[in-house]
Enzyme design. Sequence first.
Site, PDB file in Angstrom:
ATOM      1  N   ARG A 261     -39.236  63.448  19.144  1.00 31.98           N
ATOM      2  CA  ARG A 261     -39.490  62.008  19.128  1.00 31.98           C
ATOM      3  C   ARG A 261     -39.248  61.470  20.539  1.00 31.98           C
ATOM      4  O   ARG A 261     -38.542  62.085  21.339  1.00 31.98           O
ATOM      5  CB  ARG A 261     -38.570  61.302  18.132  1.00 31.98           C
ATOM      6  CG  ARG A 261     -38.690  61.798  16.688  1.00 31.98           C
ATOM      7  CD  ARG A 261     -37.680  61.074  15.809  1.00 31.98           C
ATOM      8  NE  ARG A 261     -37.772  61.462  14.395  1.00 31.98           N
ATOM      9  CZ  ARG A 261     -37.074  62.432  13.828  1.00 31.98           C
ATOM     10  NH1 ARG A 261     -36.217  63.134  14.569  1.00 31.98           N
ATOM     11  NH2 ARG A 261     -37.210  62.710  12.548  1.00 31.98           N
ATOM     12  N   HIS A 354     -46.029  59.117  19.011  1.00 35.62           N
ATOM     13  CA  HIS A 354     -45.480  59.788  17.834  1.00 35.62           C
ATOM     14  C   HIS A 354     -46.509  60.711  17.188  1.00 35.62           C
ATOM     15  O   HIS A 354     -46.150  61.628  16.449  1.00 35.62           O
ATOM     16  CB  HIS A 354     -44.995  58.756  16.814  1.00 35.62           C
ATOM     17  CG  HIS A 354     -44.098  59.322  15.761  1.00 35.62           C
ATOM     18  ND1 HIS A 354     -42.806  59.747  16.029  1.00 35.62           N
ATOM     19  CD2 HIS A 354     -44.299  59.569  14.442  1.00 35.62           C
ATOM     20  CE1 HIS A 354     -42.255  60.213  14.918  1.00 35.62           C
ATOM     21  NE2 HIS A 354     -43.141  60.119  13.953  1.00 35.62           N
ATOM     22  N   HIS A 380     -36.663  67.611   9.612  1.00 31.53           N
ATOM     23  CA  HIS A 380     -36.819  66.672   8.510  1.00 31.53           C
ATOM     24  C   HIS A 380     -35.667  66.831   7.525  1.00 31.53           C
ATOM     25  O   HIS A 380     -35.260  67.957   7.228  1.00 31.53           O
ATOM     26  CB  HIS A 380     -38.140  66.908   7.768  1.00 31.53           C
ATOM     27  CG  HIS A 380     -39.341  66.505   8.561  1.00 31.53           C
ATOM     28  ND1 HIS A 380     -40.568  67.122   8.424  1.00 31.53           N
ATOM     29  CD2 HIS A 380     -39.513  65.545   9.519  1.00 31.53           C
ATOM     30  CE1 HIS A 380     -41.438  66.557   9.245  1.00 31.53           C
ATOM     31  NE2 HIS A 380     -40.824  65.602   9.909  1.00 31.53           N
TER      32      HIS A 380
END
Length: 404
Positions: A261, A354, A380
């Site tokens: 990110r 992103h 995640h």
Amino acid sequence: MADSSVILHSPEKTESNQVISKAVNRYTVSQLIRYFGADLPKASNYPRHAKAFVEDCLKKRFPIDGISFARFTTDLPSNRVSPIRKFLLFYQTIGCPTVVADPKTTKIPPAANELVLTFIREAKSLRGDRSKETYTKALNAFFLYVDEQTALGLPASLSGLTVSDFVQHLKDNQYSAFTINLYLSAIKQLAAWCIRRREDLKLSDEQLNALRDIDDVRGLAIERTFYKDSLETNERQQVLGDVETTRDKAVLVLLGMEGLRTVEVTRLKLGDLDFERQQLQVLGKGKSTKKAIKFFAACRQVLQTHLEETNRWPIPQGRRGEYLFDDLKTHQIRYIVDKQLRKHGLKRAGMSAHSLRHTVGQLLLEEGVSLEHVQQHLRHETLETTQFYTKKKTRKTYFQQMPD
């Protein structure tokens, strides 16, 4: 903003019904104009002209009728008269309700309300300043709504009934389902916190029941899907190639090959680059601990070149605490990405910095990497999030794979 004693007050239902019934034929200027413009094209200037007419009537204490219309439009061109005539017909059709001026509201500074301030300070689930700012914004929006309703003489409090009305208010103002659910989640957590602190806040049984009712307010259904697009293999090669500086090249490979990110790129320190073990230590969004991911060979090569150019290769032992990119901000990273996307004609709706992270997940799956390993690489929390890439791949190949 009302203080906590007002906020937590919950009026009797009979009183609420009486007040609401009296207010059925009463609108603020903005409410009336919003209803008028509901079926008009978004680009229409009709609501703006109608609002000017209504506000003029209130200012001069004239009724909203044909005489006021004639006085107001005397010297106006026909293209401004037509919108006001259409509004007057609409106003008469709905029964000429009472119209009051919009309540004057002041912008609430972050966490101005003591209740919100204390909650934000003690909320253990809020990690990072960004999360705290988001919740503060959501709660301030709710309490502004409470103040506006109170100014109109309507009952409003931190209660299930008011929160339900607030959700409808957000829907009427075309907030997205995601934003509405975020605001609702913040309010529910505040209510739960108040219940836990009921002795300190000296809450009555009536107030506790009003707070418990908030948990029953339902959010909006959202079809979970991708909000960002992703690049094909050849498109990624174009974006990562022909870059002006080694710094920009290093930033792009961290996004487009490692899947970091933007904020994670800004947090990287020299000590997080383990060339020997081929690992990157990444401090995730809202996290306090780092996770190790695979440091790909192509990425290692680009970063080594950047370090050589900045006289930091081999990495000096005493400088391992320095940031990889000194004073680099996320908005600068977005600019770097957008510049490359436009350069190769790849900038389109849903395509952003992103999107490079989505690209990494998508291409790893298409290369045969297991879902579990992609989840670990992208860090995640749940496998469900990673499964969205599978769904996207399925949609992409559906027409090619289905037998005729």
